[in-house]
Design a protein around this motif. Structure first.
Motif, mmCIF file in Angstrom:
data_model
loop_
_atom_site.group_PDB
_atom_site.id
_atom_site.type_symbol
_atom_site.label_atom_id
_atom_site.label_comp_id
_atom_site.label_asym_id
_atom_site.label_seq_id
_atom_site.Cartn_x
_atom_site.Cartn_y
_atom_site.Cartn_z
ATOM 1 N N SER A 58 0.777 -22.463 -1.656
ATOM 2 C CA SER A 58 1.796 -21.549 -1.155
ATOM 3 C C SER A 58 2.395 -20.719 -2.284
ATOM 4 O O SER A 58 2.667 -19.520 -2.120
ATOM 5 N N GLU A 59 2.607 -21.355 -3.439
ATOM 6 C CA GLU A 59 3.138 -20.615 -4.588
ATOM 7 C C GLU A 59 2.173 -19.517 -5.023
ATOM 8 O O GLU A 59 2.592 -18.404 -5.369
ATOM 9 N N HIS A 60 0.875 -19.816 -4.992
ATOM 10 C CA HIS A 60 -0.114 -18.800 -5.362
ATOM 11 C C HIS A 60 -0.073 -17.636 -4.381
ATOM 12 O O HIS A 60 -0.139 -16.461 -4.790
ATOM 13 N N MET A 61 0.032 -17.922 -3.090
ATOM 14 C CA MET A 61 0.065 -16.857 -2.097
ATOM 15 C C MET A 61 1.302 -15.969 -2.292
ATOM 16 O O MET A 61 1.223 -14.741 -2.200
ATOM 17 N N VAL A 62 2.430 -16.587 -2.549
ATOM 18 C CA VAL A 62 3.652 -15.815 -2.783
ATOM 19 C C VAL A 62 3.517 -14.958 -4.040
ATOM 20 O O VAL A 62 3.934 -13.786 -4.069
ATOM 21 N N ASP A 63 2.919 -15.522 -5.085
ATOM 22 C CA ASP A 63 2.712 -14.754 -6.323
ATOM 23 C C ASP A 63 1.810 -13.550 -6.075
ATOM 24 O O ASP A 63 2.073 -12.438 -6.570
ATOM 25 N N PHE A 64 0.716 -13.764 -5.327
ATOM 26 C CA PHE A 64 -0.192 -12.658 -5.039
ATOM 27 C C PHE A 64 0.527 -11.549 -4.262
ATOM 28 O O PHE A 64 0.328 -10.365 -4.536
ATOM 29 N N ALA A 65 1.339 -11.942 -3.269
ATOM 30 C CA ALA A 65 2.057 -10.948 -2.471
ATOM 31 C C ALA A 65 3.044 -10.162 -3.326
ATOM 32 O O ALA A 65 3.151 -8.928 -3.192
ATOM 33 N N THR A 66 3.757 -10.858 -4.201
ATOM 34 C CA THR A 66 4.721 -10.177 -5.075
ATOM 35 C C THR A 66 4.013 -9.228 -6.036
ATOM 36 O O THR A 66 4.453 -8.086 -6.253
ATOM 37 N N MET A 67 2.907 -9.688 -6.629
ATOM 38 C CA MET A 67 2.152 -8.837 -7.550
ATOM 39 C C MET A 67 1.575 -7.624 -6.831
ATOM 40 O O MET A 67 1.532 -6.516 -7.380
ATOM 41 N N TYR A 68 1.145 -7.828 -5.580
ATOM 42 C CA TYR A 68 0.583 -6.691 -4.835
ATOM 43 C C TYR A 68 1.645 -5.628 -4.583
ATOM 44 O O TYR A 68 1.370 -4.421 -4.729
ATOM 45 N N CYS A 69 2.835 -6.041 -4.199
ATOM 46 C CA CYS A 69 3.904 -5.059 -3.949
ATOM 47 C C CYS A 69 4.249 -4.296 -5.226
ATOM 48 O O CYS A 69 4.476 -3.073 -5.196
ATOM 49 N N SER A 70 4.285 -4.994 -6.352
ATOM 50 C CA SER A 70 4.541 -4.311 -7.631
ATOM 51 C C SER A 70 3.404 -3.346 -7.971
ATOM 52 O O SER A 70 3.633 -2.235 -8.457
ATOM 53 N N TYR A 71 2.171 -3.807 -7.713
ATOM 54 C CA TYR A 71 1.001 -2.958 -7.967
ATOM 55 C C TYR A 71 1.053 -1.704 -7.099
ATOM 56 O O TYR A 71 0.790 -0.583 -7.574
ATOM 57 N N TYR A 72 1.416 -1.880 -5.843
ATOM 58 C CA TYR A 72 1.471 -0.733 -4.927
ATOM 59 C C TYR A 72 2.535 0.271 -5.374
ATOM 60 O O TYR A 72 2.290 1.497 -5.358
ATOM 61 N N ARG A 73 3.699 -0.211 -5.769
ATOM 62 C CA ARG A 73 4.769 0.705 -6.166
ATOM 63 C C ARG A 73 4.443 1.449 -7.457
ATOM 64 O O ARG A 73 5.047 2.481 -7.740
ATOM 65 N N SER A 74 3.494 0.940 -8.231
ATOM 66 C CA SER A 74 3.114 1.612 -9.485
ATOM 67 C C SER A 74 2.037 2.676 -9.275
ATOM 68 O O SER A 74 1.699 3.398 -10.221
ATOM 69 N N GLN A 75 1.485 2.767 -8.058
ATOM 70 C CA GLN A 75 0.401 3.706 -7.789
ATOM 71 C C GLN A 75 0.954 5.083 -7.411
ATOM 72 O O GLN A 75 1.954 5.191 -6.687
ATOM 73 N N PRO A 76 0.297 6.152 -7.864
ATOM 74 C CA PRO A 76 0.756 7.506 -7.490
ATOM 75 C C PRO A 76 0.634 7.778 -5.994
ATOM 76 O O PRO A 76 1.387 8.587 -5.449
ATOM 77 N N ARG A 77 -0.295 7.107 -5.320
ATOM 78 C CA ARG A 77 -0.522 7.372 -3.898
ATOM 79 C C ARG A 77 0.640 6.930 -3.022
ATOM 80 O O ARG A 77 0.663 7.227 -1.823
ATOM 81 N N ILE A 78 1.598 6.228 -3.595
ATOM 82 C CA ILE A 78 2.744 5.768 -2.802
ATOM 83 C C ILE A 78 3.510 6.958 -2.227
ATOM 84 O O ILE A 78 4.091 6.861 -1.133
ATOM 85 N N LYS A 79 3.473 8.097 -2.929
ATOM 86 C CA LYS A 79 4.202 9.270 -2.450
ATOM 87 C C LYS A 79 3.547 9.885 -1.213
ATOM 88 O O LYS A 79 4.187 10.611 -0.464
ATOM 89 N N GLY A 80 2.265 9.609 -1.023
ATOM 90 C CA GLY A 80 1.564 10.163 0.129
ATOM 91 C C GLY A 80 1.787 9.385 1.409
ATOM 92 O O GLY A 80 1.408 9.855 2.493
ATOM 93 N N HIS A 81 2.387 8.204 1.317
ATOM 94 C CA HIS A 81 2.634 7.379 2.500
ATOM 95 C C HIS A 81 4.017 7.697 3.062
ATOM 96 O O HIS A 81 5.007 7.060 2.721
ATOM 97 N N ILE A 82 4.060 8.719 3.892
ATOM 98 C CA ILE A 82 5.304 9.090 4.548
ATOM 99 C C ILE A 82 5.336 8.456 5.939
ATOM 100 O O ILE A 82 4.302 8.068 6.475
ATOM 101 N N GLU A 83 6.515 8.375 6.498
ATOM 102 C CA GLU A 83 6.646 7.695 7.785
ATOM 103 C C GLU A 83 6.029 8.534 8.903
ATOM 104 O O GLU A 83 6.350 9.710 9.067
ATOM 105 N N PRO A 84 5.126 7.925 9.695
ATOM 106 C CA PRO A 84 4.546 8.666 10.824
ATOM 107 C C PRO A 84 5.571 8.839 11.945
ATOM 108 O O PRO A 84 6.509 8.053 12.080
#
Length: 527
Positions: A165-191
């Motif tokens: 469970s700790e590994h899964m939580v770590d992966f989820a947290t790292m993924y959110c940080s990874y996503y926020r560091s990507q330039p493509r985040i600006k292209g995801h506007i609310e539909p």
């Protein structure tokens, strides 16, 4: 940290340990030995002493790490103790007057290091001592140049499920940080309409498949719905973002819970998780933590529980990003919270869900206003939470409020909110009828008891007739906007039939004057 650990190992000579815990000065900061060991365990190194002793080759102590003299440790070298940091394997040389052979000294030193491994892994007792003697030198063969690891108890490790469970939580947290560091985040506007996105249609297909299998008994229709949903997984992974994955996890969580009623859904869930993991290997870019998380998910014992933790960690990660409430990107956090509430609903976590959903409604109203479809949908869910807690007055008030505000919408969004509000008002009327009869018990000691019960039946009949009218209105909305045979139509038709059956029984009991049962069937009033 490793230099301090190296010095701590040298403090122990196989016979004595300092009476107080060693404290080190690392970059002018006091750090106790227990904190050093804890820092290693946080990095999944549960036996740092063994790891250090097995990797001494090439180790060089760093400068700036000193043992604090005030920590109660005697720094004077005694026989058999060398407090100086060395890089050799023989950390505890024999005394000068020791006539033992080199092999005997090597064996005793090996035992000392092995004992130290266990001593540092054991928790401190109330006096603060870190050492417990677990073996005597005489219990091991003399002249052996190897450490007797097999004879020593191993450090206590957390349960495997906890580590997973700790590994899964770590992966989820790292993924959110990874996503926020990507330039493509600006292209995801609310539909404008979330249902028209790939992940929105995926969730709809999964729900339609579950309904076809559980309530309509149409396996072929369920097969078509699930196949269509599986095809959409590829598009979700091609443009992976937390909102799409949140919908994927929510659907998997619902499948995991519904699988308790139908074995076929367990197979569908297994295929969905494995299919998603295989696609992630080819569709998700390397270095993206979501790939590791999706592959790791195939090993979960209770998928619904793990997904609930993952969703909670994703919400926490976005909350810690401190995105201003007025920022247009704030919709992503609100969407994640909405899906997190869905997971809480599927797993039956009522108390937490009610608190989180009430806070979500306040945040949505502050961000969108009180007339947007997503806000009104949350409003109907809050009313359902009131109904689950038997707060019928509050539930009816909120359902009526949602029905009134839905007039500001149009098309599909209006029909969806109207259906939910009308169905909710039918449920509140049913609950009032149930409570009316439950409070009126037949008491043979009072001559007026039959009259009271008949009056309660009349009141219940009136309430159920109102509920039947609401079901007719909701059924009209469902058939007009969602098509014949959709899951909403099937659900309201079943409730309508249950209400009609209960009305018939109550009418017969009222006519007979002596009711067979003073309560309505509780199954009718499940929300």
């Amino acid at each position: 940290m490793r230099t301090a650990l190296h010095q701590a190992i040298q403090l122990y000579n196989g016979r004595n340990w300092p009476s107080s815990e060693p404290v080190f000065l690392i970059r002018n900061r006091e750090v106790s030995l227990s904190k050093i060991l804890h820092s290693y365990r946080r990095k999944r190194n549960y036996d740092p002493v063994t790891w250090h002793l097995q990797n001494l080759q090439g180790f060089r102590p760093e400068s700036g790490v000193d043992l604090r003299p005030e920590s109660g440790v005697d720094l004077r070298p005694e026989s058999g103790v060398d407090l100086r940091p060395e890089s050799g394997v023989d950390l505890i040389p024999p005394a000068a007057n020791d006539s033992s052979s080199a092999s005997e000294g090597s064996s005793e030193n090996g035992l000392s290091m092995a004992l130290d491994t266990v001593a540092l892994a054991m928790p401190q007792n109330k006096t603060g001592a870190l050492m417990r003697r677990l073996a005597e030198p005489s219990s091991h063969p003399q002249g052996s140049a190897t450490l007797p690891w097999d004879d020593l108890p191993k450090p206590i490790r957390p349960p495997e499920q906890y580590v997973y469970s700790e590994h899964m939580v770590d992966f989820a947290t790292m993924y959110c940080s990874y996503y926020r560091s990507q330039p493509r985040i600006k292209g995801h506007i609310e539909p404008k309409v979330h249902m028209e996105t790939e992940h929105g249609r995926f969730g709809l297909e999964i729900q339609n498949g579950i309904s076809a299998l559980l309530y309509q008994s149409e396996p072929s229709k369920a097969h078509d719905c699930f196949s269509s949903a599986f095809i959409r997984v590829e598009a979700i992974l091609d443009d992976d973002h937390p909102m799409g994955l949140a919908q994927l996890f929510t659907a998997a969580s619902e499948l995991a819970v519904r699988a308790q009623k139908h074995p076929a859904l367990q197979y569908i869930l297994k295929m969905l998780v494995e299919h998603t993991a295989r696609l992630s290997i080819y569709r998700v870019p390397k270095g993206n933590p979501i790939q590791q998380m999706l592959v790791k998910l195939t090993e979960a014992e209770r998928i619904s529980d793990e997904l609930l933790r993952v969703m909670e960690s994703m919400v926490n990660s976005f909350e810690q990003a401190d995105v201003p409430r007025t920022d247009p990107a704030h919709w992503k956090l609100l969407y994640l919270k909405e899906r997190y509430c869905d997971c809480l609903y599927h797993t039956g976590t009522d108390g937490t869900r009610q608190v989180v959903r009430a806070n979500l409604l306040s945040e949505q109203e502050a961000f969108y206003g009180d007339r947007k479809s997503s806000v009104l949908w949350t409003l109907t869910n809050v009313a359902d939470d009131h109904l689950c807690s038997n707060r019928i007055d509050d539930a009816e008030r909120v359902f009526r409020d949602a029905l009134h505000k839905s007039e500001a919408l149009g098309g599909y969004a209006k029909a969806k909110i109207r259906y939910a509000a009308l169905e909710g008002l039918a449920k509140t009327a049913c609950w009032r009828a149930h409570n009316q009869l439950a409070r009126t018990k037949l008491d043979s000691s009072h001559s007026s008891s039959v009259a009271l019960l008949i009056s309660a039946i009349d009141s219940a009949i009136s309430l159920l007739e109102k509920a039947r009218e609401r079901c007719i209105e909701a059924g009209f909305e469902a058939s007009q906007w969602f098509g014949e045979g959709n899951r909403r139509s099937v659900r309201i038709e079943k409730k309508f039939a249950d209400i009609c059956g209960t009305l018939q029984r109550l009418t017969e009991n009222r006519t007979a004057g002596v009711p067979v049962d003073g309560e309505v069937d509780p199954l009718l009033f499940r929300t």
